[in-house]
Design an enzyme around this catalytic site. Structure first.
Site, mmCIF file in Angstrom:
data_model
loop_
_atom_site.group_PDB
_atom_site.id
_atom_site.type_symbol
_atom_site.label_atom_id
_atom_site.label_comp_id
_atom_site.label_asym_id
_atom_site.label_seq_id
_atom_site.Cartn_x
_atom_site.Cartn_y
_atom_site.Cartn_z
ATOM 1 N N GLY A 219 32.893 19.891 37.080
ATOM 2 C CA GLY A 219 32.219 19.637 38.239
ATOM 3 C C GLY A 219 30.810 20.826 38.396
ATOM 4 O O GLY A 219 30.767 21.616 38.054
ATOM 5 N N GLN B 223 24.104 24.908 42.935
ATOM 6 C CA GLN B 223 24.538 25.694 41.608
ATOM 7 C C GLN B 223 23.430 25.489 40.802
ATOM 8 O O GLN B 223 23.159 26.371 39.773
ATOM 9 C CB GLN B 223 25.779 25.304 40.997
ATOM 10 C CG GLN B 223 26.950 25.562 41.653
ATOM 11 C CD GLN B 223 28.293 24.995 41.099
ATOM 12 O OE1 GLN B 223 28.671 23.869 41.033
ATOM 13 N NE2 GLN B 223 28.800 25.982 40.232
ATOM 14 N N CYS C 149 34.802 28.838 38.394
ATOM 15 C CA CYS C 149 33.552 28.042 39.023
ATOM 16 C C CYS C 149 32.462 28.490 37.735
ATOM 17 O O CYS C 149 32.417 29.856 37.651
ATOM 18 C CB CYS C 149 33.403 28.612 40.530
ATOM 19 S SG CYS C 149 31.752 27.888 41.046
ATOM 20 N N LEU C 150 31.617 27.638 37.699
ATOM 21 C CA LEU C 150 30.423 28.006 36.670
ATOM 22 C C LEU C 150 29.530 28.976 37.268
ATOM 23 O O LEU C 150 28.776 29.732 36.621
ATOM 24 C CB LEU C 150 29.769 26.876 36.346
ATOM 25 C CG LEU C 150 30.270 25.624 35.477
ATOM 26 C CD1 LEU C 150 29.588 24.322 35.293
ATOM 27 C CD2 LEU C 150 30.855 26.460 34.078
ATOM 28 N N HIS D 271 36.540 21.548 45.706
ATOM 29 C CA HIS D 271 35.875 22.740 45.309
ATOM 30 C C HIS D 271 34.439 22.292 45.347
ATOM 31 O O HIS D 271 33.650 23.163 45.641
ATOM 32 C CB HIS D 271 36.233 23.010 43.835
ATOM 33 C CG HIS D 271 35.524 24.004 43.047
ATOM 34 N ND1 HIS D 271 36.102 25.389 42.592
ATOM 35 C CD2 HIS D 271 34.191 24.315 42.805
ATOM 36 C CE1 HIS D 271 35.057 26.172 42.241
ATOM 37 N NE2 HIS D 271 34.004 25.556 42.252
ATOM 38 N N GLU D 272 33.939 21.125 44.943
ATOM 39 C CA GLU D 272 32.342 20.865 44.751
ATOM 40 C C GLU D 272 32.051 20.439 46.241
ATOM 41 O O GLU D 272 30.954 21.086 46.691
ATOM 42 C CB GLU D 272 32.132 19.783 43.759
ATOM 43 C CG GLU D 272 32.574 19.787 42.660
ATOM 44 C CD GLU D 272 32.266 21.282 41.711
ATOM 45 O OE1 GLU D 272 30.940 21.848 42.267
ATOM 46 O OE2 GLU D 272 32.867 21.665 40.815
ATOM 47 N N HIS E 285 31.055 23.898 47.965
ATOM 48 C CA HIS E 285 29.963 24.323 47.629
ATOM 49 C C HIS E 285 28.676 23.908 48.483
ATOM 50 O O HIS E 285 27.622 24.383 48.807
ATOM 51 C CB HIS E 285 29.579 23.778 46.076
ATOM 52 C CG HIS E 285 29.867 24.497 45.010
ATOM 53 N ND1 HIS E 285 29.447 25.985 44.805
ATOM 54 C CD2 HIS E 285 30.750 24.567 43.962
ATOM 55 C CE1 HIS E 285 29.983 26.627 43.824
ATOM 56 N NE2 HIS E 285 30.907 25.782 43.319
HETATM 57 ZN ZN ZN Z 1 32.175 26.083 41.775
#
Ligand code: ZN
Length: 157
Positions: free
Chosen positions: A46, A51, A89-90, A131-132, A135
């Site tokens: 995701g 991000q 998380c990226l 999670h997304e 963000h």
């Molecule tokens: Zn993330």
């Protein structure tokens, strides 16, 4: 399409609230394509627009269930149960931690054609949606980690 630079924790854009998308434009379409490409390249499931440095309410998700989900202006409308598991998380490279999330969620959003959709997700998909969506509010999973944030060991070949 292009791979965009992923912002990492410490970058203030990750802590800002994102603005709703009001119309689909060529630029936004391109952003969505780039978000998928960037996510695949980084090996994530995701990615949220902040991000890649864009303060808009756009999320892409692919948990390998055969779908590419695009959620614009998403709003979680139902949650059920709970699951505790490892999350990463990226934007927090090399780390993971235990996070409790609902086991099932229902999210209302617009798709890439700005048409309203309701998506139901369980387990990994529910986790990714939560999670997304966090963000987009400037929240990161590290705020929710139970216990210590752990280092992820690189897998040896
Ligand atoms: Zn993330």
């Amino acid at each position: 399409m292009a791979i965009r630079q992923i912002r990492v924790i410490g970058d203030e854009i990750l802590r800002k609230e994102c603005k709703p998308v009001t119309e689909m434009t060529d630029r936004t379409r391109e952003l969505i394509e780039d978000m998928f490409e960037t996510m695949y390249e980084a090996g994530g499931v995701g990615l949220a627009a902040p991000q890649v440095g864009i303060r808009r309410q756009i999320v892409v998700i692919d948990v390998e269930d055969g779908n590419q989900y695009v959620l614009i202006n998403p709003e979680i409308i139902e949650m059920e149960g709970s699951q505790t598991g490892s999350e990463g998380c990226l934007s927090v490279p090399g780390k993971s931690g235990q996070v409790t999330r609902p086991n099932k969620v229902k999210v209302k959003a617009l798709d890439e054609n700005m048409e309203e959709i309701v998506l139901e997700g369980e387990e990994l998909l529910a986790r990714a949606i939560c999670h997304e969506c966090d963000h987009l509010k400037g929240e990161l999973y590290v705020d929710l980690v139970e216990g210590e944030l752990m280092d992820v060991q690189a897998e040896e070949e």
